[in-house]
Design an enzyme around this catalytic site. Structure first.
Site, PDB file in Angstrom:
ATOM      1  N   ASP A   8     -65.489  55.032-107.536  1.00  0.00           N
ATOM      2  CA  ASP A   8     -64.580  54.364-108.581  1.00  0.00           C
ATOM      3  C   ASP A   8     -65.059  53.140-108.710  1.00  0.00           C
ATOM      4  O   ASP A   8     -65.543  52.283-107.920  1.00  0.00           O
ATOM      5  CB  ASP A   8     -63.149  54.389-107.914  1.00  0.00           C
ATOM      6  CG  ASP A   8     -62.112  53.894-108.782  1.00  0.00           C
ATOM      7  OD1 ASP A   8     -62.264  54.237-109.973  1.00  0.00           O
ATOM      8  OD2 ASP A   8     -61.136  53.195-108.270  1.00  0.00           O
TER       9      ASP A   8
ATOM     10  N   SER B 266     -62.801  48.874-101.739  1.00  0.00           N
ATOM     11  CA  SER B 266     -61.783  50.050-100.978  1.00  0.00           C
ATOM     12  C   SER B 266     -62.124  49.789 -99.809  1.00  0.00           C
ATOM     13  O   SER B 266     -61.755  48.607 -99.133  1.00  0.00           O
ATOM     14  CB  SER B 266     -62.298  51.475-101.782  1.00  0.00           C
ATOM     15  OG  SER B 266     -61.555  52.369-101.098  1.00  0.00           O
ATOM     16  N   THR B 267     -62.560  50.914 -99.133  1.00  0.00           N
ATOM     17  CA  THR B 267     -62.814  50.797 -97.527  1.00  0.00           C
ATOM     18  C   THR B 267     -63.723  49.344 -97.136  1.00  0.00           C
ATOM     19  O   THR B 267     -64.628  49.303 -97.648  1.00  0.00           O
ATOM     20  CB  THR B 267     -63.686  51.805 -97.140  1.00  0.00           C
ATOM     21  OG1 THR B 267     -63.071  53.087 -97.518  1.00  0.00           O
ATOM     22  CG2 THR B 267     -63.477  51.853 -95.362  1.00  0.00           C
TER      23      THR B 267
ATOM     24  N   HIS C 277     -58.180  49.457-103.454  1.00  0.00           N
ATOM     25  CA  HIS C 277     -57.456  50.731-102.953  1.00  0.00           C
ATOM     26  C   HIS C 277     -56.544  50.631-101.485  1.00  0.00           C
ATOM     27  O   HIS C 277     -57.294  50.289-100.537  1.00  0.00           O
ATOM     28  CB  HIS C 277     -58.485  51.795-102.549  1.00  0.00           C
ATOM     29  CG  HIS C 277     -59.259  52.296-103.519  1.00  0.00           C
ATOM     30  ND1 HIS C 277     -60.668  52.637-103.680  1.00  0.00           N
ATOM     31  CD2 HIS C 277     -59.058  52.035-105.407  1.00  0.00           C
ATOM     32  CE1 HIS C 277     -60.941  53.080-104.937  1.00  0.00           C
ATOM     33  NE2 HIS C 277     -60.345  52.479-105.851  1.00  0.00           N
TER      34      HIS C 277
ATOM     35  N   MET D  96     -65.756  53.719-100.340  1.00  0.00           N
ATOM     36  CA  MET D  96     -66.394  55.159-100.406  1.00  0.00           C
ATOM     37  C   MET D  96     -66.268  55.581-101.794  1.00  0.00           C
ATOM     38  O   MET D  96     -65.062  55.328-102.599  1.00  0.00           O
ATOM     39  CB  MET D  96     -65.775  55.902 -99.492  1.00  0.00           C
ATOM     40  CG  MET D  96     -66.351  57.401 -99.330  1.00  0.00           C
ATOM     41  SD  MET D  96     -65.655  58.289 -98.145  1.00  0.00           S
ATOM     42  CE  MET D  96     -66.406  59.930 -98.093  1.00  0.00           C
TER      43      MET D  96
END
Length: 367
Positions: free
Chosen positions: A300, A178-179, A204, A297
């Site tokens: 997931d 993600s991030t 993401h 973050m």
């Protein structure tokens, strides 16, 4: 109580500044310290007080957002969330923003802007919170979030399985991030040789951006990288990236892997969800799979990786020192889902090792 996250909004639209301010100030852990109509005014404001996070438009008078972003990152690296209409249509602009150091991108339409931003309040708040935890500032984690809708598990898309499908010799690698993941994936994938196992990836990212991201990586990598479509074969020398706004699942027909791309509810508050991908990999590949969870973050992917681990698959997590946000790997490690923790620079070697374990090889773009 940790200090509130100080946010500066930079956008030439008065309506956008007003709506973003109203949305973000609803969160008790966020303080909008001000709003500026362009980067020049923003810099004047920042001389007096530096923000923890910038929410930045791209197309503005006197100085465009990309130039401003590069200036900030070179002089005083600060988490930046891009919120712009240009990033929805301009793939090159999107990639420039991510390459320049933006932590995430929130698209906004040209029509129905106020309603869209209000409906996307949770995404905006989450993006700011994730940015605030990024390693560029090493901030204290923000206050507890306001109540949100129930978080669905991968059960919402497919049931858990007590055992994997019958064994095949083909190997598959599944990656979730993600991030900070756009930069991390670029480092990993560009380090791979043409001969490597088939790879499936959930990053993401909003709808419409994943195609541009995959296209950019394809131009940089020796392997083939593309946005996944339903029915695509998972083949050696190729990486498939789940399209934004849709879940991706691994399927198997005989000894061959392919992907399905489906609609469905948010899982672990994401679509695509890493948990959904990892669960499907656990079911279809089991011990023939390598699961990798990287910077991001939230949690997931943690439960899905545990399922893959319990099915006999090898599992890796990116280490804290190399993560932009050490959330997803940390949660997976806490669950006992991770066999090894590695720095980002070493992950590609484990992917190559997976191919060696299978005893197979293939060239890029083989069919």
């Amino acid at each position: 109580m940790p200090p509130r996250i100080k946010v500066l909004i930079v956008d030439d639209s008065a309506v956008v500044r007003q709506v973003l301010t109203a949305v973000l100030t609803q969160d008790p852990g966020i303080e909008v310290m001000g709003a500026a109509s362009d980067p020049v005014f923003a810099m004047e404001r920042m001389r007096a007080q530096w923000p923890d996070v910038l929410v930045l438009d791209v197309e503005m008078p006197r100085m465009d957002g990309i130039t401003f972003l590069k200036k900030i990152m070179s002089e005083r690296p600060t988490p930046v969330v891009i919120c712009s209409t240009l990033t929805e249509q301009g793939a090159e602009t999107t990639m420039q923003a991510l390459a320049a150091g933006a932590t995430s991108i929130i698209p906004k339409p040209k029509m129905g802007l106020k309603r869209f931003l209000q409906d996307s309040a949770e995404d905006l708040v989450s993006a700011v919170r994730a940015a605030a935890q990024a390693n560029v500032r090493r901030l204290v984690p923000p206050a507890n979030p306001v109540p949100v809708a129930p978080k669905l598990s991968a059960d919402a898309i497919l049931p858990a399985s007590a055992q994997a499908m019958a064994e095949t010799t083909d190997r598959v690698v599944a990656i979730g991030t993600s991030t900070g993941g756009t930069q991390a994936l670029e480092l990993v994938l560009t380090s791979l040789p043409r001969v490597c196992p088939g790879i499936v990836i959930v990053q993401h990212m909003p709808e419409k951006f994943t195609g541009a991201f995959a296209s950019r990586l394809n131009g940089l990598c020796r392997i083939e990288v593309r946005e996944a479509a339903a029915g695509d074969r998972v083949m050696p020398g190729c990486a498939l990236i789940a399209p934004g706004g849709r879940h991706m699942l691994l399927k198997r027909s005989g000894a061959q892997y392919h992907v399905d791309v489906i609609d469905g509810p948010l899982v672990s508050r994401h679509r695509p969800s890493v948990d959904v991908l990892f669960r499907s990999v656990a079911k279809c590949a089991g011990k023939n799979a390598l699961g990798i969870i990287m910077t991001g973050m939230g949690d997931d992917g943690a439960h899905g990786l545990k399922e893959l681990h319990d099915m006999g698959g090898r599992t890796l997590a990116q280490d804290e020192a190399s993560c932009v946000v050490y959330g997803m790997p940390k949660e997976a490690i806490k669950l006992g889902a991770v066999d090894r923790v590695l720095p980002l620079a070493d992950i590609h070697m484990e992917i190559v090792r997976t191919m060696q374990l299978s005893g197979t090889s293939a060239d890029k773009r083989s069919s």
